[in-house]
Scaffold this motif. Structure first.
Motif, PDB file in Angstrom:
ATOM      1  N   LEU A  59       0.817  -1.214   0.000  1.00 46.78           N
ATOM      2  CA  LEU A  59       0.000   0.000   0.000  1.00 46.78           C
ATOM      3  C   LEU A  59       0.853   1.268   0.000  1.00 46.78           C
ATOM      4  O   LEU A  59       0.314   2.371  -0.015  1.00 46.78           O
ATOM      5  CB  LEU A  59      -0.935   0.005   1.213  1.00 46.78           C
ATOM      6  N   GLY A  60       2.182   1.110   0.039  1.00 42.85           N
ATOM      7  CA  GLY A  60       3.063   2.271  -0.005  1.00 42.85           C
ATOM      8  C   GLY A  60       3.706   2.644   1.306  1.00 42.85           C
ATOM      9  O   GLY A  60       4.478   3.597   1.377  1.00 42.85           O
ATOM     10  N   ALA A  61       3.366   1.935   2.397  1.00 44.04           N
ATOM     11  CA  ALA A  61       3.978   2.170   3.714  1.00 44.04           C
ATOM     12  C   ALA A  61       3.784   3.596   4.217  1.00 44.04           C
ATOM     13  O   ALA A  61       4.630   4.145   4.929  1.00 44.04           O
ATOM     14  CB  ALA A  61       5.467   1.799   3.709  1.00 44.04           C
ATOM     15  N   ASP A  62       2.645   4.219   3.855  1.00 41.51           N
ATOM     16  CA  ASP A  62       2.295   5.516   4.427  1.00 41.51           C
ATOM     17  C   ASP A  62       1.596   5.273   5.760  1.00 41.51           C
ATOM     18  O   ASP A  62       1.246   4.141   6.101  1.00 41.51           O
ATOM     19  CB  ASP A  62       1.362   6.269   3.472  1.00 41.51           C
ATOM     20  N   LEU A  63       1.399   6.321   6.540  1.00 41.14           N
ATOM     21  CA  LEU A  63       0.605   6.203   7.750  1.00 41.14           C
ATOM     22  C   LEU A  63      -0.867   6.240   7.362  1.00 41.14           C
ATOM     23  O   LEU A  63      -1.279   7.067   6.538  1.00 41.14           O
ATOM     24  CB  LEU A  63       0.928   7.329   8.725  1.00 41.14           C
TER      25      LEU A  63
END
Length: 571
Positions: A551-555
């Motif tokens: 998912l992109g490793a964003d918060l």
């Protein structure tokens, strides 16, 4: 004095006490009335830091941007944000990418800024700045810092990609510490980021392919005077973007992301591209998935002959015509009507680009490698996906079945990899756990594990390696990365044991652990997941809210944006 044409007029266009305060404190810097009266206020978001060597020339670059802003009738204001120096920061710069994006977002939103120029170079500074700006969505242009000049050592060209070779040679007894020191002195000869198609150069290419910069931004070396010229022209352009209200959401369409994926394949860009592009898409509200990375990479050959997938360096890439030549070669495959920062389409900007060295940039009919891009794998070992960069891998290992040699964490790897008693040979598959977003935390660039000393001593230079971590864009090898779910989140990777059989099938896009579903589930029931480090402050927040690699490793609470309105309008 009231002028509500620009966002900054909410500050400087006011009468009464509030306007007095906003203007008076700015005037203490020697600014006359007319500079704050209805001109576009342009923020220059600067990641200069002496702890970020790649960005050490940004003070000077900012001055070039300011000249352009002033020339076009705007007023420049430079502001700092946290800077991420990939080579120095611990435990990994990726841990702080999302923190910097928050810094950027709030700095833009909270201040009287009508448009922003993002000065970025080292790996994570580019995606973090773009992510933060996306969440505000005002006119934005990117100016990259440029790659350093090609390193020189004993009559040969060297780069950061050679660090991995030198390290293996040192461990195999084929290179001395003194020879390493000599090479070290010749590698970084000028300002700028890594001289190969590592993550920093990949990010510079990404923003140009997305349309967020002026043409040629990607490849001009940091030391070349043309970099300052581009910075000044970008300063001029951001003023035009503000006047025409050309915002990030107008440029970052679904079609722009598709273009960036295809261009990344053609240049042999870093696997880190996947994480950052997915995170940027999540901020601007464009649906993008791992499947899209694979779909739009497929069929795009490698036409940029650049290390680590090829032979040449970023300096050579610029002299050969740079990214505009690659985009021209891909034009029939791209979304040609996508709008860019200067208001022109991709087709208008790049159709007439000229190439000067077919040894560096080839045409589509005669690529350097027909297998390129980033392949997305699925299977019971990576239910949500994993990635591999075929152009940097060994062809004979693209389909391989082997016995797992497992390292429970990075400390376990470091303590045992050179142990003569380690039961390993070149047919084995090295597996490293607990280096994903939550597990490390921050997902470090340790996925391209150095080979065991006993294997290196045979002259072997590659083995299949699998982890839930990342690898440097300067790295290479048959390395499976970003395994999702990660081991610390209950993924199957966490239950792999020494001796388990694993099959990698890149053409078939498959990564399979030869265990029954019942055995996998049984092992998961008794596995105790490591807690990792960090139970306070930002690190604690990160571990609680970071999304998985696919998912992109964003918060999770940073997805999307909240616009350019100030949080509370009072003084």
């Amino acid at each position: 004095m009231e002028d509500r044409k620009y966002r900054s007029s909410q500050w400087f266009g006011r009468s009464g006490k509030d306007g007095f305060i906003y203007r008076a404190w700015m005037k203490k810097q020697g600014i006359p009335d007319y500079e704050l009266a209805g001109k576009p206020i342009i923020g220059i978001c600067n990641t200069w830091s002496e702890l970020t060597p790649c960005n050490s020339h940004f003070r000077e670059l900012a001055e070039s941007v300011k000249r352009g802003v002033l020339e076009a009738g705007g007023f420049p204001v430079e502001f700092p944000v946290m800077s991420l120096g990939e080579t120095l920061i611990k435990p990994t710069a990726m841990l702080y990418r999302n923190l910097v994006s928050m810094d950027v977002e709030e700095s833009i939103r909270a201040n009287p800024i009508d448009g922003v120029v993002l000065l970025c170079g080292c790996d994570k500074t580019t995606p973090s700045l773009v992510m933060g700006a996306c969440s505000v969505d005002i006119p934005t242009i990117v100016v990259s810092g440029g790659a350093m000049l090609t390193g020189k050592h004993q009559g040969a060209s060297i780069s950061t990609s050679d660090v991995w070779r030198f390290s293996d040679a040192l461990r195999a007894g084929k290179m001395t510490d003194e020879e390493m020191t000599l090479a070290e002195a010749g590698m970084c000869r000028s300002d700028g980021h890594c001289a190969v198609m590592g993550t920093a150069s990949t990010m510079a290419c990404m923003v140009e392919a997305l349309g967020l910069s002026l043409p040629h931004n990607a490849a001009i070396p940091a030391a070349d005077a043309a970099r300052k010229v581009l910075a000044q022209l970008s300063g001029r352009e951001i003023v035009n973007m503000v006047k025409e209200d050309r915002r990030l959401s107008h440029i970052l369409t679904r079609e722009a992301f598709e273009n960036a994926i295809m261009v990344n394949a053609a240049i042999g860009g870093s696997t880190n591209f996947v994480l950052h592009l997915l995170a940027i898409a999540g901020r601007i509200g464009v649906e993008l998935s791992l499947k899209d990375i694979d779909t739009y990479s497929t069929g795009i050959p490698l036409i940029a002959n650049l290390q680590p997938s090829g032979e040449y360096f970023m300096e050579d890439f610029y002299y050969a015509g740079g990214l505009p030549v690659v985009i021209r070669e891909l034009m029939e495959k791209l979304n040609r009507s996508s709008i860019t920062a200067n208001g022109k389409t991709i087709e208008e900007n790049y159709s007439n680009s000229k190439g000067y060295n077919p040894q560096v940039i080839s045409g589509l009919p005669s690529p350097f490698n027909p297998v390129a891009g980033i392949a997305v794998l699925k299977g019971n070992l990576c239910a949500d996906g994993a990635v591999i960069k075929p152009s940097a891998a060994s062809p004979h290992l693209m389909q391989h079945t082997g016995r797992a040699v497992v390292f429970e964490n990075i400390e376990d790897y470091r303590s045992r990899i050179d142990d003569p008693a380690l039961d390993v040979d070149e047919t084995c598959i090295l597996v490293l756990k607990e280096v994903g977003p939550k597990g490390y935390p921050g997902m470090p660039e340790v996925g391209n594990m150095g080979l065991p000393a006993k294997v290196l001593s045979k002259g072997i230079t590659d083995m299949v390696r699998i982890s839930d971590g990342r690898m440097s864009g300067t790295g290479f090898g048959t390395v499976v990365l970003h395994v999702s779910p990660e081991s610390a989140a209950g993924g199957t990777l966490g239950i792999v044991q020494d001796g388990d059989i694993i099959s990698l099938d890149v053409p078939g896009r498959r990564l399979h652990l030869h265990l029954s579903d019942d055995e996998i589930e049984s092992r998961k029931q008794v596995r105790v997941t490591e807690t990792g480090i960090g139970n306070r402050g930002y690190v604690n927040l990160y571990r609680q809210h970071v999304e998985q690699a696919h998912l992109g490793a964003d918060l999770d609470f940073l997805k999307g944006g909240s616009g350019s309105g100030v949080t509370r309008d009072s003084h």
